[in-house]
Design a protein around this motif. Sequence first.
Motif, short mmCIF file in Angstrom:
data_model
loop_
_atom_site.label_atom_id
_atom_site.label_comp_id
_atom_site.label_asym_id
_atom_site.label_seq_id
_atom_site.Cartn_x
_atom_site.Cartn_y
_atom_site.Cartn_z
N TYR A 1 -34.96 -54.72 -11.50
CA TYR A 1 -35.35 -53.47 -12.17
C TYR A 1 -35.45 -52.34 -11.15
O TYR A 1 -34.95 -51.23 -11.37
N GLN A 2 -36.06 -52.61 -10.01
CA GLN A 2 -36.22 -51.59 -8.97
C GLN A 2 -34.88 -51.22 -8.35
O GLN A 2 -34.62 -50.05 -8.06
N VAL A 3 -34.02 -52.23 -8.13
CA VAL A 3 -32.71 -51.94 -7.55
C VAL A 3 -31.91 -51.05 -8.49
O VAL A 3 -31.25 -50.10 -8.05
N ARG A 4 -31.98 -51.34 -9.79
CA ARG A 4 -31.28 -50.50 -10.76
C ARG A 4 -31.82 -49.07 -10.74
O ARG A 4 -31.07 -48.10 -10.82
N LYS A 5 -33.14 -48.92 -10.63
CA LYS A 5 -33.75 -47.60 -10.59
C LYS A 5 -33.28 -46.81 -9.37
O LYS A 5 -33.18 -45.58 -9.41
N GLU A 6 -32.97 -47.51 -8.30
CA GLU A 6 -32.52 -46.85 -7.08
C GLU A 6 -31.07 -46.40 -7.18
O GLU A 6 -30.72 -45.28 -6.79
N ILE A 7 -30.21 -47.24 -7.73
CA ILE A 7 -28.78 -47.00 -7.66
C ILE A 7 -28.22 -46.24 -8.85
O ILE A 7 -27.30 -45.42 -8.70
N VAL A 8 -28.75 -46.47 -10.06
CA VAL A 8 -28.13 -45.88 -11.26
C VAL A 8 -28.14 -44.34 -11.25
O VAL A 8 -27.10 -43.71 -11.50
N PRO A 9 -29.28 -43.67 -10.98
CA PRO A 9 -29.25 -42.20 -10.97
C PRO A 9 -28.27 -41.64 -9.95
O PRO A 9 -27.62 -40.62 -10.19
N LEU A 10 -28.14 -42.32 -8.82
CA LEU A 10 -27.23 -41.86 -7.78
C LEU A 10 -25.77 -42.03 -8.21
O LEU A 10 -24.93 -41.17 -7.95
N ILE A 11 -25.47 -43.13 -8.87
CA ILE A 11 -24.11 -43.35 -9.39
C ILE A 11 -23.73 -42.23 -10.34
O ILE A 11 -22.63 -41.67 -10.27
N GLU A 12 -24.65 -41.87 -11.22
CA GLU A 12 -24.36 -40.84 -12.22
C GLU A 12 -24.07 -39.49 -11.56
O GLU A 12 -23.16 -38.76 -11.99
N VAL A 13 -24.81 -39.15 -10.51
CA VAL A 13 -24.58 -37.89 -9.80
C VAL A 13 -23.27 -37.95 -9.02
O VAL A 13 -22.46 -37.01 -9.06
N ALA A 14 -23.03 -39.06 -8.33
CA ALA A 14 -21.83 -39.19 -7.50
C ALA A 14 -20.55 -39.16 -8.32
O ALA A 14 -19.54 -38.58 -7.90
N LEU A 15 -20.57 -39.76 -9.50
CA LEU A 15 -19.37 -39.77 -10.33
C LEU A 15 -19.03 -38.38 -10.88
O LEU A 15 -17.89 -38.12 -11.23
N GLU A 16 -20.03 -37.52 -10.94
CA GLU A 16 -19.77 -36.13 -11.34
C GLU A 16 -19.20 -35.32 -10.18
O GLU A 16 -18.61 -34.27 -10.38
N LYS A 17 -19.41 -35.80 -8.97
CA LYS A 17 -18.94 -35.10 -7.77
C LYS A 17 -18.24 -36.11 -6.87
O LYS A 17 -18.75 -36.48 -5.81
N PRO A 18 -17.07 -36.60 -7.27
CA PRO A 18 -16.41 -37.70 -6.55
C PRO A 18 -16.03 -37.39 -5.11
O PRO A 18 -15.82 -38.30 -4.32
N LYS A 19 -15.97 -36.11 -4.74
CA LYS A 19 -15.61 -35.79 -3.36
C LYS A 19 -16.64 -36.31 -2.37
O LYS A 19 -16.35 -36.46 -1.17
N THR A 20 -17.84 -36.60 -2.85
CA THR A 20 -18.87 -37.14 -1.96
C THR A 20 -18.44 -38.48 -1.37
O THR A 20 -18.91 -38.86 -0.29
N ILE A 21 -17.53 -39.19 -2.06
CA ILE A 21 -17.06 -40.49 -1.56
C ILE A 21 -16.39 -40.31 -0.20
O ILE A 21 -16.45 -41.20 0.65
N LEU A 22 -15.74 -39.16 0.02
CA LEU A 22 -15.09 -38.90 1.31
C LEU A 22 -16.08 -38.67 2.44
O LEU A 22 -15.72 -38.74 3.61
N SER A 23 -17.33 -38.38 2.09
CA SER A 23 -18.32 -37.99 3.10
C SER A 23 -19.44 -39.01 3.32
O SER A 23 -20.31 -38.78 4.15
N LEU A 24 -19.43 -40.11 2.59
CA LEU A 24 -20.55 -41.05 2.68
C LEU A 24 -20.77 -41.56 4.10
O LEU A 24 -21.91 -41.82 4.50
N HIS A 25 -19.70 -41.71 4.87
CA HIS A 25 -19.86 -42.25 6.23
C HIS A 25 -20.63 -41.29 7.13
O HIS A 25 -21.19 -41.71 8.14
N HIS A 26 -20.69 -40.01 6.76
CA HIS A 26 -21.46 -39.05 7.55
C HIS A 26 -22.96 -39.24 7.37
O HIS A 26 -23.74 -38.87 8.23
N PHE A 27 -23.36 -39.79 6.26
CA PHE A 27 -24.79 -39.92 5.97
C PHE A 27 -25.43 -41.08 6.73
O PHE A 27 -26.63 -41.09 6.98
N SER A 28 -24.62 -42.07 7.05
CA SER A 28 -25.14 -43.29 7.68
C SER A 28 -25.53 -43.05 9.13
O SER A 28 -25.09 -42.09 9.77
#
Length: 355
Positions: A105-132
């Motif tokens: 339940y907690q893992v879903r709470k962490e990932i689902v809202p982020l998935i919804e935002v990221a799918l609206e702005k797919p260009k973020t996929i090109l930049s994820l390595h910068h966040f790490s």
Amino acid sequence: MKVHVHQLHTGDILSEDVFSLTSRPIVASGTEIRNEHIEILKAFNIQEVNVKQVQSTDRQQTDKSEVKEEITKRDADFYMIYTKAVSLYKKQFNNWQAGMPIDLYQVRKEIVPLIEVALEKPKTILSLHHFSNVKEYIYHHAISVGLISSFIAKKLGYTKGDIIQIGLAGALIDCGMSKVQPRILTKKSALNKEEYEEIKQHPILGYKMLKGMTGIKENVILSVLQHHEREDGSGYPLGTKGNQLDIYSRVVAIADVFHAMTSERLYRKQQSPFKVLEQMLLDQFGKFDQAILNLLVRELSHFSVGTKVKLTNHQVGEIVFIDPHSHTRPMVKIDSGEIISLKQRNDLYIEDVLS
């Protein structure tokens, strides 16, 4: 001059980039402060920033269309949710290390809202390595693989429910790492044979942690077990290959390697998505589901026109054209105005994606 965030005024201009837990600024130098920027800084718990103050008469004359901004309101939403998800995943991982069961339940709470935002702005996929970052790579990796997996699932035409499940699978593939000796996870030198063999057990350990849990698809559990398996049977832990691999597993395997190769590690510098995808297409041919890998290459290239990049010769430019027969080697217009066709320049790569 340094100014406390609570004392900022709209119209003040940042004189230095502002960073949080990411390797890229959450608000860039040169940004004219507006109310939403102040809220972003507060949300990231930033206490002070460096600004050059502007007189009110000058503020009125500023053409806001010319103000360079690194981050939009939607970007800010993504960064905040992403950082929060990484922090929460870290807590979950520490709990697993202490022997607590996975709280789906907690893992879903962490990932689902982020998935919804990221799918609206797919260009973020090109930049994820910068966040790490190297120190907390394992937590960033989990969240990023979840996002990349869900992106691929959407492009494959899966239902929203399956997109979420595949994203969940991506976020959980390394849960078994919590059962590996911590000293191995943080070791800065090369692993010896025994240590590497212990690392190779993490898919089985993760599978055991999830097996029998309700509220999760069997495909997700299989993905955790099979994410290091390869189409040609060269993977581990069981040497499963071809049609024996679950479709979820094929997706997360590609997302896992893509993010790992683009990210900075203890033993390797980060690489650009374009270079990594080319390596996956050529150097690792036959190891991944080719249709899914080709789809990822195509989809990432679709929204890369206009992206600012740095080449391996240190020249900076903008992608102006994607050759449909050579997606990883676009045409780049450098700052001097010259257009370089990377398809004709095998000596050059895109070293980094800047914006």
